[in-house]
Design a protein around this motif. Structure first.
Motif, PDB file in Angstrom:
ATOM      1  N   HIS D  23       0.791  -1.226   0.000  1.00 11.53           N
ATOM      2  CA  HIS D  23       0.000   0.000   0.000  1.00 11.53           C
ATOM      3  C   HIS D  23       0.827   1.282   0.000  1.00 11.53           C
ATOM      4  O   HIS D  23       0.402   2.285  -0.550  1.00 11.53           O
ATOM      5  CB  HIS D  23      -0.957   0.010   1.197  1.00 11.53           C
ATOM      6  N   THR D  40       8.213   2.390   5.724  1.00 10.27           N
ATOM      7  CA  THR D  40       7.249   2.763   4.695  1.00 10.27           C
ATOM      8  C   THR D  40       7.161   4.273   4.620  1.00 10.27           C
ATOM      9  O   THR D  40       7.228   4.967   5.626  1.00 10.27           O
ATOM     10  CB  THR D  40       5.850   2.205   5.010  1.00 10.27           C
ATOM     11  N   SER D  42       4.739   7.405   3.348  1.00  3.22           N
ATOM     12  CA  SER D  42       3.366   7.737   2.973  1.00  3.22           C
ATOM     13  C   SER D  42       3.296   9.201   2.550  1.00  3.22           C
ATOM     14  O   SER D  42       3.759  10.078   3.275  1.00  3.22           O
ATOM     15  CB  SER D  42       2.423   7.528   4.167  1.00  3.22           C
TER      16      SER D  42
ATOM     17  N   ARG F  68       1.077   1.898   8.110  1.00  5.98           N
ATOM     18  CA  ARG F  68       0.825   1.858   6.671  1.00  5.98           C
ATOM     19  C   ARG F  68       0.569   0.440   6.183  1.00  5.98           C
ATOM     20  O   ARG F  68       0.876   0.089   5.047  1.00  5.98           O
ATOM     21  CB  ARG F  68       1.971   2.517   5.895  1.00  5.98           C
ATOM     22  N   SER F  69      -0.022  -0.377   7.063  1.00  2.46           N
ATOM     23  CA  SER F  69      -0.492  -1.678   6.602  1.00  2.46           C
ATOM     24  C   SER F  69      -1.757  -1.514   5.754  1.00  2.46           C
ATOM     25  O   SER F  69      -2.166  -2.442   5.075  1.00  2.46           O
ATOM     26  CB  SER F  69      -0.787  -2.580   7.799  1.00  2.46           C
ATOM     27  N   THR F  70      -2.353  -0.340   5.809  1.00  4.16           N
ATOM     28  CA  THR F  70      -3.651  -0.100   5.156  1.00  4.16           C
ATOM     29  C   THR F  70      -3.509   0.820   3.942  1.00  4.16           C
ATOM     30  O   THR F  70      -2.463   1.428   3.730  1.00  4.16           O
ATOM     31  CB  THR F  70      -4.614   0.547   6.163  1.00  4.16           C
ATOM     32  N   HIS F  71      -4.602   0.934   3.187  1.00  3.64           N
ATOM     33  CA  HIS F  71      -4.570   1.744   1.961  1.00  3.64           C
ATOM     34  C   HIS F  71      -4.124   3.163   2.220  1.00  3.64           C
ATOM     35  O   HIS F  71      -3.226   3.672   1.568  1.00  3.64           O
ATOM     36  CB  HIS F  71      -5.952   1.725   1.286  1.00  3.64           C
ATOM     37  N   ARG F  73      -2.727   5.815   5.285  1.00  5.97           N
ATOM     38  CA  ARG F  73      -2.031   5.675   6.567  1.00  5.97           C
ATOM     39  C   ARG F  73      -2.959   5.973   7.742  1.00  5.97           C
ATOM     40  O   ARG F  73      -3.677   6.959   7.751  1.00  5.97           O
ATOM     41  CB  ARG F  73      -0.844   6.633   6.613  1.00  5.97           C
ATOM     42  N   GLN F 120       0.473  -6.157   6.626  1.00  9.26           N
ATOM     43  CA  GLN F 120      -0.244  -5.707   5.427  1.00  9.26           C
ATOM     44  C   GLN F 120      -1.679  -6.186   5.556  1.00  9.26           C
ATOM     45  O   GLN F 120      -1.909  -7.342   5.921  1.00  9.26           O
ATOM     46  CB  GLN F 120       0.410  -6.291   4.179  1.00  9.26           C
ATOM     47  N   ALA F 121      -2.623  -5.294   5.284  1.00  8.98           N
ATOM     48  CA  ALA F 121      -4.033  -5.619   5.496  1.00  8.98           C
ATOM     49  C   ALA F 121      -4.787  -5.659   4.184  1.00  8.98           C
ATOM     50  O   ALA F 121      -4.634  -4.768   3.353  1.00  8.98           O
ATOM     51  CB  ALA F 121      -4.670  -4.573   6.403  1.00  8.98           C
TER      52      ALA F 121
END
Lengths: 237, 237, 237, 237, 237, 237
Positions: D23, D40, D42, F68-71, F73, F120-121
């Motif tokens: 992502h 990461t 962002s 930031r495992s998601t679309h 943050r 990561q989700a």
């Protein structure tokens, strides 16, 4: 030319006033020019849990700024509900510096807490804090020895600290706020009486710095700290 | 006989030092004997959200004690992550007392924040805070008028405060810590220049008190506050 | 003329309902007109750490308002993550008032916690809380005696509280919300059965008040509290 | 002899894996031997409030350790309700290091947040974080340029970091946990591609260190960082 | 045999009292036997930030227990400084359940906050809360329509909730505390007027449960909820 | 047609990697398609206070998502100062599920803490967490047995979990994020090896669901969980 008119190597007038307040076992007002910090040392007859039963003591420090010690008012950390990163970083630095000059075994199962509270800030509060806290610590240790809480002197020697940096292309000592806020590099140096380093924290705020500049700054710091130690010794005499 | 040797009506030596620190618009060190409080007034050109667009200003206070202002070290509130009930109660009292002497309409859309930080405590920190804060407030308002931030003087008059109580069966003024910690009754009184009451907070720590005792305490407070106001006026002259 | 049509000296209809809920050792719903507070007393067989091993007990209170006990909804303090200054101030007042009527030595090493939760607010929640909490406390103590947890009765007598103030130029008792929000002066008074004062907290919200007004308010409070104590006694009979 | 069998100058095997997760605009797993950190980047199309309307961007970092990234489990900071001093200190260091290699004007009104989360710790997590974060930052900037969010490249060059120290009397590079926990001195060094210093943080954990030792450590750091930059460039190629 | 003497299918006596307090737009005391919950609905003429300008409204709930609503006193969440996991879980469940019966578009840009505060607990507080909150919500919507804040009725129908479980090997409805604390399985079921499910949350506290047991519990829940809806309708009539 | 092209009954490719990190007594990376969760099990030789001296152990879990495992943050919970309701709800679910497969008496006075951290989700993080945590738990128990910390095997069998739901009118298994965000109903199911239920949590996000749909979802879950358990057994073989 520095904003204050000082030469590059010249530190600000430094005063160290012992017994500034009544209750603490050590209480020192330290002034580096317009920077004024009250350092109190409190003796506690216990140790933190992780040291229970290990036959040694502990030295730790806390740091705070009065809300209007600065040009514009800062929020009170007690009211915001947490200490900021800068505060925690500084109190960790002061703590490590003070522990470096104490033999914790000889201190026995006691804790000495040093509170450094900035009454007025004009740059260099962390180096003033360390320099003043060392004197408050020495007073607290004398207080303990006078009461036979400890036999031998756990203090291995003095520590003091100074900031050095690169301002307007020039290596300078003991930056005040107008310099600090514009310096290319800012470095805090903590040393022992023997002229060795306990902590060196250098940050390029603007331009990165070269090894030669670093060496020049460290030499300058060594010189300034020797001056500070003469003042500490005079205060303690 | 009071522990300090004072007569029942005698307050401690009081000093009011203006311009104690450099940055604040008003900065006063107030001393009631060994109680020492630094009161700074900071002018902010905004108002809290609930007053936005109402054409009036705000006055508020915060209070804190340095960890080793007291006999034994208190935990630092910033480090515990919250202000205690006593702290909040005192800063609410100081805030109300100061607002009582300012016409908030004439202050315009400005906020004045008064920070009262106890450097050394020996009883009566809240009354010393109010008495010193009033002078710092007056200085901040002068600063604003000198810069034409406000036209008319929003200050309606001075306020000052004293503690009175019943110690060892006798009504006494301005209790210090040895008295305060043993008093049967402790009362904090805040008054205007006109001799009227803004706040009265009386607590029976030991024996409940009678109406006659209350009246006697209030008369004594009125007398002591008149003395404090003479000192405030002299300091501001 | 008061908004409610009451005479200046007239308090609102007061009801005291014991055993309002099932689980607590004392559980009282107290109503001062439209102000309704649930006071529960919980007996705990330990004491706070600072009293361990001292052979005495402790009494303490907590206070809260349901979010929609008020005209417009207040944020839930549990959700905001801290109790506000007003809440802490009130629960300190209730705690001190209740401790004033208990001999902590006779209580033995037990803690009684009084929770005062406002179901509906219309002014005077702190005075209703103290008045109801005293009855819940008496019930909890009876519960303890019935179980032989304590031998002698630690209760020294009743306490009750009333607000008085100056509304529209007139001294009035037991202000409801429409009065409270416009009163020039608001004073909370806590008294013993013997007609002596435990707490007096007077605040000039508008005009400062004179000593004669204060005396008149205190006389009125004494009268009203005597009425409340008759109701407490009737409820406990 | 070092516990790992490495020579004094030898760093651990370093791997840099881009696009480790899906992502983020930049996602790098960096490994310094057994130390593994996920970095990461962002991109956020706003700036913090203090930069609103100033036509420049911001780069900031956050740092965390998974509870069982370490030998014994650490409490989860989210569950304790605050980040510790060490965490805040490290994320301030990473933030400053990354800002030193970005022209914030050219970044426009965007914020890049770099999260460095330690999956497995074996010493040197902060230096691995900076080294990996720089690559993730470069990827995020490429992503922005590919979408025409910015025209010119705001990246002034690479940064990388290494720890050096004195272990068993010898100056060594890239300390792993067995060394770090016993080192006399530990120093973290952050440098630019041009071989200049951005940050130098040296701490005497045991014996204070001399200027010559410091110079030797810095030379060693310079050498090691050059190696790291070759690996960064290879990864980005 | 159930501890209460009820048959397996029998729910406790349920009462729904509207207008229990004065200030809220909807105020319902719901009682499931000895479980008593005050549900208030507050209308707010704004929406949360994430809904600003989207032309729709929001419904949300908060849940709390008075400290002595339970057998032994629980710490006050406001004083501990955070809501526990159970509290947050329950208020999320109530919120989702209520949103399921409202057309948020028809609600316009308004928020309805439902506070469910447990006065006395004896098992089933979350299902009582949902059942009572639905009635308070209906009252708040009527209040809005009477003031023309909304034109059409946004309420799609009633919702109610019941707990079912396996106690002593038998499927039972509406568990009270003595059953709940020993049940093998506990399941909370939320349904619509049309007999469909909004939420099903089943937990094996002791033995895992089979599909047939689950189906039996759901049938029983459907039956009980139909009874509850008759009571809701009667209360609203 | 599902967005991923899977059939209604088809779960994503699942991998279970043991010993993913070095320090933990059990360390498993579990992947359900693009959802990746690191599950570590830590053995602690103490028990929580409420279990002291009761001769039994405890199993508990914590859950977190990397920012930031998601679309987009998410804020870091450690930095916001508290864990959100969703986080607490999930870690309570994981904890209960794992405790259901351990005989706490046989575990002796030890605590096993399972940390589930989402790298990561892509939907289904809680069901992946439970499925992976069970394997990490088994490894930690083997570690304990190899060291003779416990004699008998306290593990009663495996647990695994899957999400099922109604997407586009069709009952589907193992929803990924694109499905989850639009599903009418979402249900998480935790089962034992014997095919019985430990937890069932179904929520109608859109349309309420009927009993027949529920039964269909549970059958589908049972089937999928049997597949997961084959993978768990293969991983542990």
């Amino acid at each position: 030319m520095r904003p204050s008119g000082r030469t590059a190597h010249q530190i600000r007038p430094v005063t160290i006033t012992r017994n500034f307040t009544r209750h603490a076992e050590g209480s020192v007002l330290v002034e580096f020019g317009d920077t004024k910090v009250l350092c109190t040392a409190s003796v506690d007859r216990t140790v933190p849990r992780f040291l229970k039963g290990k036959g040694q003591g502990w030295v730790t420090a806390e740091y705070g700024m009065l809300p209007r010690s600065t040009h514009s008012r800062m929020d009170r950390e007690a009211s915001r509900g947490k200490q900021g990163g800068r505060t925690l970083e500084i109190q960790r630095l002061i703590s490590r510096s003070l522990r470096a000059c104490v033999d914790l075994k000889l201190l026995g199962e006691h804790t000495i807490v040093i509170d450094c509270d900035v009454i007025q800030a004009d740059g260099g509060t962390r180096t003033a804090s360390i320099t003043g806290a060392c004197v408050a610590l020495a007073d607290a240790i004398s207080w303990m020895r006078a009461r036979n809480l400890i036999q031998a002197n756990p203090m291995k020697g003095l520590v003091a600290a100074i900031s050095v940096g690169i301002f307007d292309g020039q290596v300078v000592a003991d930056l005040d706020y107008p310099e600090d806020s514009k310096a290319e590099t800012d470095m805090n140096v903590v040393m022992t009486e023997a002229g060795k380093f306990i902590e060196v924290q250098g940050t390029a705020e603007g331009e990165p710095f070269a090894l030669e500049e670093m060496t020049e700054m460290l030499e300058l710091a060594r010189h300034a700290i020797r001056e500070l130690m003469d003042l500490q010794k005079a205060a303690l005499a």
